[in-house]
Design an enzyme around this catalytic site. Structure first.
Site, PDB file in Angstrom:
ATOM      1  N   HIS A  17       0.865  -1.173   0.000  1.00 18.66           N
ATOM      2  CA  HIS A  17       0.000   0.000   0.000  1.00 18.66           C
ATOM      3  C   HIS A  17       0.903   1.225   0.000  1.00 18.66           C
ATOM      4  CE1 HIS A  17       0.876   0.433   4.241  1.00 18.66           C
ATOM      5  NE2 HIS A  17       0.422  -0.793   4.469  1.00 18.66           N
ATOM      6  N   CYS A 130       0.090  -8.580  14.813  1.00 22.73           N
ATOM      7  CA  CYS A 130       1.333  -7.880  15.169  1.00 22.73           C
ATOM      8  C   CYS A 130       2.528  -8.825  15.202  1.00 22.73           C
ATOM      9  CB  CYS A 130       1.244  -7.248  16.548  1.00 22.73           C
ATOM     10  SG  CYS A 130      -0.008  -6.005  16.755  1.00 22.73           S
ATOM     11  N   LYS A 296     -13.092   9.161  -0.846  1.00 22.54           N
ATOM     12  CA  LYS A 296     -13.853   9.427  -2.073  1.00 22.54           C
ATOM     13  C   LYS A 296     -12.920   9.688  -3.243  1.00 22.54           C
ATOM     14  CE  LYS A 296     -18.054  11.093   0.048  1.00 22.54           C
ATOM     15  NZ  LYS A 296     -17.684  11.038   1.469  1.00 22.54           N
TER      16      LYS A 296
END
Ligand code: ME8
Length: 509
Positions: A17, A130, A296
């Site tokens: 990401h 984790c 958005k």
């Protein structure tokens, strides 16, 4: 002198990401800059594959863990190249070279004569997300605050590392080296954690075959962090077959990571190194979180939250530029795709792109594409450029990729003002001012050349295109960040826009 930079090796069970891209891009900027200064560099990144989740998901999909990891590793391996990142090696913790080294490393700790590894029963709460044990105090409503899941109760006989014995050595280290961890507030955070007392931790897991076997007890595997951290050293032993790079790059290593894994890197890792008889890293830089204002986003752009989607739309250079510029490196901050678009248009398109287009167009038009080399000792531009190389280098030496970029942008803004103030289109009308016009065009070209070299670590292909548009050698050596090195050329043509207009992202309803 050498400069060895690492990023965390990313969990192969997640997908890349923007946060992962952020660390990798920042690291690439720092490394490319050092290369420009002629420093011998090595840049490591890779994937961390022995997380318990890998084995679980593989089982769910009816695959062997390694088979599953092989599939997922592909996208990670491709990520750096897609971002224009020039890593020297991509490590996988399933590499044989890594496994052998981890075993040797753990054995060295066990054999250090200080009883630093011992067996004990561990019972406690473990968060698989984790990959860490949790205390009750660290939970919110009985759940891990980061993963929102209830940790599992684990009770097993494990091998422990005597971290508690390293409180004093670590405090001595922090005292002797106030820049061991940067920025300063992260140094304080790590030191306070050490001052608060250190608890021994388990370095092995039993009853799970996925991992690196503990050499003296092959029924247990290394705890994923005791395996993964060691990558920073192991890579140097096998990245270049037949060569051991440890003497060349260790301990002049800098680790770049985000705040979520500060303790592992700033506390556990140096203690493990001391226990195994290695020197500790030179420096660790802990950056903040880049949060994407993600809600958005245009459907026409697809799911642009993925870094590779952003690259598909804007190209790697604008994404790299925005990562360095949107949030002050080291701090937390949010950025949006709208902000990427805005900087693409205003800063890359207008400030930089138009400057290059206008300048080359004027050289083509007023001088038939010929640039005379007429540097002047009393040039205003010279005064602007003289401190630039040292200023930018000083900022990048302390990982300030945002401040260094802003320093270059001051020059970009100066050059845009210089076009307006010196108005070459007026000078071109008056034959008696021909020398003046030559000097203005020379200074503009020279300023742009310097900006291109200074930006080469941030936006490498764009820097090359700018140098080519000005007919200048593609030598981005740092000594070229200096006034008056533009060489006389002919054949300059009006450059095509560096950053063509793109459709703006629109908010989805
Ligand atoms: O922790 N903003 O891997 P990981 C900025 N495998 N950076 C971010 C970020 C964000 N929002 N999110 C993640 C692991 N990062 C272990 C590391 S190292 C021996 C083992 C970056 O896939 C940041 O660099 O969870 C962070 O430290 C890293 O991704 C964690 O990646």
């Amino acid at each position: 002198m050498s400069y060895y930079l690492t990023t965390p090796i990313y969990y192969v069970n997640s997908t890349p990401h923007i946060g992962h891209a952020y660390t990798t891009i920042a690291a690439d900027i720092l490394v490319r800059h050092q290369r420009q200064r002629g420093v011998d560099t090595f840049f490591l990144t890779g994937v961390d594959e022995h997380a318990s989740k890998v084995a679980r998901v593989a089982a769910e999909q009816g695959l062997e863990p390694k088979e599953y990891a092989d599939r997922i590793a592909i996208v990670w391996r491709e990520l750096p190249a897609r971002l224009g990142v020039s890593n020297d090696f991509f490590l996988r913790t399933t590499d044989d070279g890594h496994k052998v080294f981890v075993q040797d490393f753990l054995q060295r700790i066990r054999d250090n004569g200080r009883d630093d590894i011992y067996q004990d029963v561990y019972s406690g709460l473990y968060c698989v997300g984790c990959e860490a044990f949790k205390t009750e105090a660290e939970l919110a409503d009985g759940r891990c605050p980061d993963h929102g899941v209830e940790p599992e109760w684990i009770e097993e006989k494990n091998w422990f590392f005597r971290l508690s014995a390293y409180q004093k050595p670590l405090l001595d280290l922090y005292k002797a080296r106030p820049d061991f961890v940067l920025p300063g507030f992260r140094y304080n955070e790590a030191r306070s954690f050490i001052e608060g007392g250190l608890q021994d931790f388990s370095i092995s897991r039993s009853g799970q075959p996925w991992g690196i076997p503990i050499p003296w007890d092959p029924d247990q595997v290394a705890y994923v962090w005791a395996d993964a951290l060691v990558n920073y050293l192991s890579a140097l032993t096998y990245a270049r077959p037949g060569e051991d790079l440890r003497d060349r790059y260790w301990p002049s290593v800098r680790h770049l990571l985000a705040k979520d894994i500060l303790r592992f890197h700033c506390v556990y890792w140096p203690a493990m190194l001391l226990a195994a008889g290695y020197e500790v890293p030179q420096q660790l830089f802990v950056h903040g979180y880049l949060l994407l204002d993600d809600k958005k986003i245009s459907k026409s752009l697809g799911n642009v939250l993925e870094p590779l989607d952003l690259v598909d739309v804007y190209g790697p250079d604008p994404v790299r530029f925005w990562c360095a510029r949107a949030v002050s490196f080291g701090q937390d901050g949010s950025a949006s795709v709208a902000s990427l678009h805005e900087r693409y248009e205003r800063e890359l398109g207008n400030d930089l792109g138009n400057l290059v287009s206008r300048t080359t167009a004027m050289i083509a038009r007023y001088r038939d594409g010929s640039l005379r080399a007429v540097p002047a000792a009393d040039s205003e531009l010279k005064a602007v450029l003289d401190p630039l190389a040292a200023d930018v280098a000083a900022r990048l030496d302390v990982f300030d990729i945002t401040g260094a970029l802003e320093r270059v942008w001051e020059v970009v803004r100066f050059l845009n003002r210089h076009v307006e103030v010196s108005a070459p289109w007026q000078l071109a009308k008056d034959e008696s001012r021909a020398d003046e016009l030559d000097r203005v065009l020379y200074d503009l070209a020279d300023g742009i050349r310097v900006v291109a070299v200074a930006l080469a670590a941030y936006i490498p292909p764009t820097a090359d295109r700018i140098l080519a548009a000005l007919g200048q050698p593609d030598d981005v050596g740092w000594e070229n960040v200096a006034y008056g090195r533009t060489v006389e050329v002919t054949g300059i043509e009006a450059a095509a826009p560096l950053f063509p207009r793109l459709e703006a992202p629109t908010a989805a309803v």
